[in-house]
Design a protein around this motif. Structure first.
Motif, short mmCIF file in Angstrom:
data_model
loop_
_atom_site.label_atom_id
_atom_site.label_comp_id
_atom_site.label_asym_id
_atom_site.label_seq_id
_atom_site.Cartn_x
_atom_site.Cartn_y
_atom_site.Cartn_z
N PHE A 158 -29.05 6.71 6.56
CA PHE A 158 -27.71 6.83 7.13
C PHE A 158 -27.84 7.52 8.48
O PHE A 158 -28.27 8.68 8.57
N THR A 159 -27.49 6.83 9.55
CA THR A 159 -27.69 7.32 10.92
C THR A 159 -26.36 7.76 11.55
O THR A 159 -25.28 7.60 10.96
N ARG A 160 -26.46 8.30 12.74
CA ARG A 160 -25.25 8.70 13.47
C ARG A 160 -24.40 7.49 13.82
O ARG A 160 -23.16 7.58 13.89
N GLN A 161 -25.03 6.34 14.07
CA GLN A 161 -24.26 5.13 14.33
C GLN A 161 -23.46 4.72 13.11
O GLN A 161 -22.31 4.26 13.22
N ASP A 162 -24.04 4.89 11.92
CA ASP A 162 -23.30 4.57 10.69
C ASP A 162 -22.11 5.50 10.52
O ASP A 162 -21.03 5.07 10.09
N ALA A 163 -22.29 6.77 10.83
CA ALA A 163 -21.20 7.72 10.69
C ALA A 163 -20.02 7.38 11.59
O ALA A 163 -18.86 7.64 11.24
N GLY A 164 -20.31 6.77 12.73
CA GLY A 164 -19.24 6.45 13.66
C GLY A 164 -18.46 5.20 13.31
O GLY A 164 -17.34 5.03 13.80
N ARG A 165 -19.02 4.33 12.46
CA ARG A 165 -18.34 3.06 12.22
C ARG A 165 -18.11 2.73 10.74
O ARG A 165 -17.46 1.75 10.42
N LYS A 166 -18.62 3.54 9.82
CA LYS A 166 -18.50 3.21 8.41
C LYS A 166 -17.49 4.10 7.70
O LYS A 166 -17.14 5.20 8.16
N THR A 167 -17.03 3.61 6.56
CA THR A 167 -16.08 4.30 5.70
C THR A 167 -16.65 4.35 4.29
O THR A 167 -17.22 3.37 3.81
N LEU A 168 -16.49 5.48 3.63
CA LEU A 168 -16.95 5.63 2.25
C LEU A 168 -15.78 5.39 1.31
O LEU A 168 -14.74 6.03 1.42
N ARG A 169 -15.98 4.45 0.38
CA ARG A 169 -14.97 4.16 -0.63
C ARG A 169 -15.45 4.73 -1.97
O ARG A 169 -16.55 4.43 -2.41
N LEU A 170 -14.61 5.50 -2.62
CA LEU A 170 -14.90 6.07 -3.93
C LEU A 170 -13.87 5.55 -4.93
O LEU A 170 -12.66 5.61 -4.67
N CYS A 171 -14.35 5.02 -6.04
CA CYS A 171 -13.50 4.48 -7.09
C CYS A 171 -13.78 5.21 -8.39
O CYS A 171 -14.94 5.44 -8.74
N VAL A 172 -12.73 5.56 -9.10
CA VAL A 172 -12.86 6.09 -10.46
C VAL A 172 -12.63 4.93 -11.41
O VAL A 172 -11.55 4.34 -11.43
N CYS A 173 -13.66 4.59 -12.20
CA CYS A 173 -13.62 3.39 -13.03
C CYS A 173 -13.83 3.76 -14.49
O CYS A 173 -14.48 4.75 -14.82
N GLU A 174 -13.27 2.93 -15.36
CA GLU A 174 -13.53 3.06 -16.79
C GLU A 174 -14.74 2.22 -17.15
O GLU A 174 -14.87 1.07 -16.70
N ASP A 175 -15.63 2.79 -17.93
CA ASP A 175 -16.87 2.11 -18.30
C ASP A 175 -16.55 0.93 -19.21
O ASP A 175 -16.09 1.12 -20.35
N PRO A 176 -16.78 -0.32 -18.76
CA PRO A 176 -16.43 -1.48 -19.60
C PRO A 176 -17.37 -1.64 -20.78
O PRO A 176 -17.02 -2.28 -21.76
N ARG A 177 -18.56 -1.08 -20.72
CA ARG A 177 -19.51 -1.23 -21.83
C ARG A 177 -19.07 -0.47 -23.06
O ARG A 177 -19.38 -0.84 -24.18
#
Length: 389
Positions: A158-177
């Motif tokens: 993860f570079t400085r260029q990534d920090a300038g253009r990327k977004t982190l998505r976090l999902c809370v999911c129910e385990d289907p298994r």
């Protein structure tokens, strides 16, 4: 007639109340009035189905507007910002090691489904980009509406260029298994623009979860290999998305009299198999050179887009001679019975430019010092004379 009591008033029941007695859906719950099910039918009137007042006069009484009833469990589209719960996490951009650390602490106020309990985990994705290449997840915590994970997910490369253009998505999911529910939507998600992170400084968050955002897949990606299995593809920025990156270490050993090349790991590789993954390995070729000692190959890592190799190879020769050569590094997807698929490559030499040239010159300019650097992969196979078998 004398001795006759006061006249009894006849109670009127509306058609909606009469029908609700027989067809009201859901479980039977103790309620004070049937008309509480239909507050919008009587916006100006008090419910009329009530015990008679012995002291009421024969003339109709003045009725007041009903008081709003509290909603015991807000729905998903409620105005309450905490309807889906909250997620506590910490982000740290380690600029020195080119890594992004996301520590998922806990969630609060998650709404249980029909089962009454939750078996949840946190899934992380870097956007824009393909889901499987940047997808990480925590372990599953069972049976809790306030799960505690305290687990760190790390994105290497993860570079400085990534920090300038990327977004982190976090999902809370129910385990289907554990619940036997396939393709269940996440309980909630959130997105954090990473450009606001200060390098080497941790930042904590306590953010409300939102509904899932679906993204339309570009038609130009429908024919790409493996793309059909992605849950969703981020449209913005996908056209120029790289094919992956590789972490290489170079060291000129004065004791052994040659160049040590370390293939440490790859990150965010392009998927080449129909399951959305690859079986990657790395080939090294020192050009120009003759003999098998100029060609090396790492072991194969199965079904991953973020392989870790930690393998080292040696090229003998004086520093002046190596400076006139070129190191060709290529990443491949192993296919049994058919030709291997090329994923991406990089060339380190005196004719290169940018970080590739700097990495090569600094390595050969000093002895016994290991230099590690991430390099983005090109989609064109380097061709300088002989190619690796």
């Amino acid at each position: 007639m004398a001795g006759t009591g006061p006249a009894r008033t006849r109670q009127r029941v509306s058609m909606q109340e009469h029908m609700a007695i027989d067809v009201s859906p859901g479980p039977i719950r103790p309620i004070r009035l049937i008309s509480d099910y239909f507050p919008h039918f009587y916006p100006f009137l008090e419910p009329v189905l009530r015990p008679p007042d012995r002291h009421a006069a024969a003339s109709p009484a003045i009725r007041s507007a009903p008081q709003p009833q509290p909603n015991p469990e807000p729905e998903g589209d409620s105005d309450d910002s905490t309807a889906l719960g909250t997620l506590e996490f910490t982000l740290l951009f380690d600029a020195d090691n080119s890594a992004l650390h996301c520590t998922a602490h806990r969630a609060k106020g998650l709404k249980p489904l029909a089962s009454g309990s939750l078996d949840t985990y946190v899934k992380a994705n870097l956007l824009p980009g393909a889901n499987k290449a940047s997808q990480l997840r925590t372990r599953t915590v069972r049976g809790s509406c306030g799960p505690v994970w305290e687990e760190t997910l790390t994105y290497h490369g993860f570079t400085r260029q990534d920090a300038g253009r990327k977004t982190l998505r976090l999902c809370v999911c129910e385990d289907p298994r554990l619940r036997r529910r396939k393709h269940a939507p996440p309980l909630g998600e959130l997105r954090v623009p990473l450009r606001k992170l200060v390098p080497n400084r941790a930042r904590s968050f306590d953010v409300c979860l939102e509904k899932r955002r679906l993204t339309k897949r570009p038609k130009s990606l429908d024919t790409a290999r493996g793309m059909s299995l992605y849950e969703e593809v981020e449209v913005e920025g996908m056209a120029g998305e790289e094919r992956g990156r590789i972490l290489l270490s170079l060291c000129y050993s004065s004791q052994r009299g040659g160049l040590l090349v370390g293939v440490l790991r790859c990150a965010h590789l392009a998927p080449m198999d129909a399951n959305g993954y690859s079986d990657p390995f790395v080939r090294l070729f020192l050009h120009p050179s003759l003999g098998k000692k100029s060609k090396y190959k790492t072991s194969v890592r199965r079904k991953t887009l973020n392989p870790e190799f930690n393998e080292e190879f040696f090229y003998a020769g004086p520093r002046e001679e190596l400076a006139q050569k070129a190191l060709l590094v290529s990443v491949w997807d192993y296919d049994l019975g058919t030709a291997d698929d090329f994923i991406g490559g990089v060339q380190l030499s005196g004719q290169a430019s940018g970080e590739r040239l700097r990495h090569w010159r600094e390595c050969l300019g000093q002895s016994d010092r290991r230099l590690e650097l991430w390099h983005p992969l090109d989609g064109v196979l380097p061709q300088l004379g002989n190619q690796p078998a």
